[in-house]
Design an enzyme around this catalytic site. Sequence first.
Site, mmCIF file in Angstrom:
data_model
loop_
_atom_site.group_PDB
_atom_site.id
_atom_site.type_symbol
_atom_site.label_atom_id
_atom_site.label_comp_id
_atom_site.label_asym_id
_atom_site.label_seq_id
_atom_site.Cartn_x
_atom_site.Cartn_y
_atom_site.Cartn_z
ATOM 1 N N ILE A 222 0.830 -1.200 0.000
ATOM 2 C CA ILE A 222 0.000 0.000 0.000
ATOM 3 C C ILE A 222 0.865 1.251 0.000
ATOM 4 C CG2 ILE A 222 -1.818 1.260 1.214
ATOM 5 C CD1 ILE A 222 -2.629 -1.385 2.550
ATOM 6 N N ARG B 175 13.698 -0.862 5.582
ATOM 7 C CA ARG B 175 14.637 -1.645 6.396
ATOM 8 C C ARG B 175 16.091 -1.341 6.018
ATOM 9 N NH1 ARG B 175 12.853 -6.248 9.284
ATOM 10 N NH2 ARG B 175 10.583 -6.492 9.222
ATOM 11 N N ALA C 11 4.016 1.087 8.462
ATOM 12 C CA ALA C 11 4.820 -0.102 8.742
ATOM 13 C C ALA C 11 4.199 -0.902 9.877
ATOM 14 C CB ALA C 11 6.247 0.305 9.120
ATOM 15 N N SER D 219 -6.562 -1.742 10.172
ATOM 16 C CA SER D 219 -7.131 -2.856 9.417
ATOM 17 C C SER D 219 -8.554 -3.111 9.890
ATOM 18 C CB SER D 219 -6.279 -4.112 9.634
ATOM 19 O OG SER D 219 -6.906 -5.266 9.112
ATOM 20 N N LYS E 156 -3.255 -6.002 15.378
ATOM 21 C CA LYS E 156 -3.802 -4.791 14.762
ATOM 22 C C LYS E 156 -4.737 -4.061 15.725
ATOM 23 C CE LYS E 156 -2.895 -3.610 11.282
ATOM 24 N NZ LYS E 156 -1.711 -2.851 10.783
ATOM 25 N N PRO F 146 -8.617 -0.801 6.244
ATOM 26 C CA PRO F 146 -8.982 -1.519 5.014
ATOM 27 C C PRO F 146 -9.285 -2.992 5.239
ATOM 28 C CG PRO F 146 -6.612 -1.149 5.090
ATOM 29 C CD PRO F 146 -7.186 -0.566 6.349
#
Length: 345
Positions: A14, A34, A81, A124, A157, A182
């Site tokens: 995304i 990273r 992230a 989420s 989440k 989402p």
Amino acid sequence: MTKKILVSGAGGFIASHVVEKLLAQGHDVIGTVRNPTDSKKNAHLLDMAGAAEQLKLFAADLNDADPFNAHADVDCIMHMASPYSVNVKDPQKDLVDPAISGTISMLKAASANPRVKRVVLTSSMAAITDEPDGRVLTEADWNTKSSLTRNPYYFSKAKAEQAAWDFMKNEKPAFDLVVINPFLVVGPSHTSQINPSNQVLADIVNGAYPAIMALTWGFVDVRDVADAHIAAMQTADASGRFICASATMDMAGVIDIMKKNGYARAKLPKIRLTGAIGTMIMKLASLTQPAGVGSYLRTHLGRVPRFNNAKARSDLGIWFRDVEGSIKDSLVDLAKWGHIPPAQG
């Protein structure tokens, strides 16, 4: 007016679309990844239009004590992230701890930089529901059922988003927080790395599912999710959470779309186990699966998620793409990257 934006996890599925849209609007983007020196892994970002002048990449690890403060002198932060895995050995260490600590570290970094006016957090639907129960879900709903042993990714989440709202309540920082929630995010990818939602489609095509099951998913196109993030940044009165989903479709419907788009001769499941007996059989079979997969199947088989996306449409102006078109675009992209065979006429 152009702004300076921090995007964490900038190379993600995304986030890459968000970065592309921000650059196209002329914004300066600070992206955390990273390893910023890995030119191969970051090539899709560095090759974007405007990247040479407007994009800078820096290293940040969610497990570090203070990964973001050095880069948070910006107007807005997109915290995208977060660890993802259905099956992990230690859910607390591998999912929950980095999800929470990364979120709190970002909010602390924002608090330490008075220039920051808004943080947009990618959460989420997993933070809204663990198990569809027939109700129409809204932004007021919270997942209170997940745990370290039951859908641990969902648990991570929910805990991370709860921690974010607790931080806002307790610390009362100068910036405001907007959260995007989402459903399964599908659509074209900027890299060959496959995201978990598109992996579901690839697994169906490649014969990983033994039967057509009573699974129904909520889908949303990655381009719409990216638009929602941008709108959440730019809409002055945007507030709270936003369900980001287009519509639901069951496995049988997904397979029908695949058949219409060149995959009728693929290894699609043919045995239909969508009735009550079939669902009972698949729930029993789920006990032989890895813990994460088994938990997901037992909480989702035979259940149809329902949701209201009116807030995203009215407040953010998002008009969601239809699911069939998004799945079709996903199939084309999955074939392009070699995850599934080419479509046949």
